[in-house]
Design a protein around this motif. Structure first.
Motif: not given
Length: 360
Positions: A166-191
């Motif tokens: 649950c927790a794993g796929i809930t976070t993995y899926s949007p990062m992949r879908y929205f292109g936030l899975d590229k090296p060098g990107m700056h990603i924020g995680v709230v909470g």
């Protein structure tokens, strides 16, 4: 006359159930269907406790059906397979996540997005295709159609793998879908809770720079030293937030309580994406002007389809990603739920079902 929960199906089962919106769990005798041609039956070894279990137990979303056996982060070992099953065999390590059925014919299902099927069948507290109610993983055995079974790689510890369903796929899926899975990107995680801590791990595995955004200063050392985040922002500190304005390509927001969005939108670069993963019980205020000013996006995402869930588990195994858990006995579950409501867990409770769920 309707059959009892113990006799409506031929396979005897035992678990923990709530009978009303108090959410208190008690021992519960029930039954599961016989293993059909395309079904997999497995002995439940571990089951994670998700925050949505709390919402369901207390009927905070108004859709709960009692008696209610929660649990949708379920892992175990296969004990029986139907004659048409090809995915797994007896003895394999498997899991079931948030769904056990869908129509299998709509556009979403054909696109391997069963999670967005209008006829999705959640793992518990929902009508199954045979008309009976589904029961979750706070129980000794599980039976599911093989399509909704996930194969767990041999090198993954089952207890810490359970929350990834649950927790794993809930976070993995949007990062992949929205292109936030590229090296060098700056990603924020709230909470930095059950979802947030695995979001940090996946983002780091993608090669991103990760900033944890939290209201709790005492989580800074944990975020930086133990989880490997690159930086930490206290969302209530205006100077810190101002200093990070316009620096992030994307933010995954895992918070399930009411909180302001304006400061988070300000952290995004132009064309940045704020992805909502939590499910607050009150509507959030949505400021439009800062979206217009930078062509920024706010979106939402919920779990993932079965193909992507298997991909996520395999990726996690390859990169040695697992949830940080507190393993508990079945008789501690009600206390654990009270602690979860206060966010007093680092970061996911997992029930040791096989060793501690005992019938009197």
């Amino acid at each position: 006359m309707a059959k009892s929960h113990e006799t409506e199906h031929p396979v005897k089962a035992f678990g923990l159930a709530a009978t009303d919106s108090s959410g208190h769990l008690s021992p519960f005798q029930f039954s599961r269907r016989a293993t059909g041609d395309e079904d997999v039956q497995f002995k439940v070894l571990y089951c994670g406790i998700c925050h949505s279990d709390l919402h369901y137990l207390k009927n905070e979303w108004g859709i709960s059906q009692y008696p209610l056996v929660p649990g949708h982060e379920i892992v175990g070992v296969v004990t029986e397979v139907g004659k048409k099953v090809e995915k797994v065999k007896v003895g394999d390590k498997v899991g079931v996540g948030c769904m056990v059925g869908s129509c299998r014919s709509c556009e979403s299902c054909k696109d391997d997005l069963e999670n967005y099927c209008p006829k999705i069948i959640p793992t518990y507290s929902a009508p199954y295709s045979d008309g009976t109610v589904t029961y979750g993983g706070y129980s000794d055995i599980m039976i599911a159609d093989e399509h909704f079974i996930v194969r767990i790689p041999e090198n993954m510890p089952l207890d810490s793998a359970a929350p990834l369903l649950c927790a794993g796929i809930t976070t993995y899926s949007p990062m992949r879908y929205f292109g936030l899975d590229k090296p060098g990107m700056h990603i924020g995680v709230v909470g930095l809770g059950g979802l947030g801590h695995v979001a940090v791990k996946f983002a780091k595995a993608f090669g991103a720079k990760v900033t944890v955004i939290s209201t709790s200063p005492n989580k800074k050392e944990e975020a930086l030293s133990n989880l490997g985040a690159d930086s930490f922002l206290i969302s209530k500190n205006d100077d810190e937030m101002q200093g990070a304005m316009g620096t992030m390509d994307g933010i995954v927001d895992t918070v399930s309580a009411y909180h302001p969005l304006m400061p988070l939108i300000g952290l995004l670069k132009a064309h940045g994406k704020l992805i909502m993963l939590g499910a607050p019980d009150k509507p959030l205020d949505l400021p439009i002007f800062p979206l217009l000013a930078g062509r920024k996006m706010i979106s939402g995402s919920g779990i993932g389809g079965m193909k992507e869930t298997q991909e996520m588990i395999d990726f996690a195994a390859k990169h040695h990603i697992k949830a940080d858990i507190e393993l508990i006995s079945a008789d501690y579950v009600n206390s654990a739920l009270e602690r979860l409501a206060k966010a007093d867990v680092k970061y996911r409770f997992v029930i040791d079902v096989a060793n501690t769920l005992k019938q009197a």
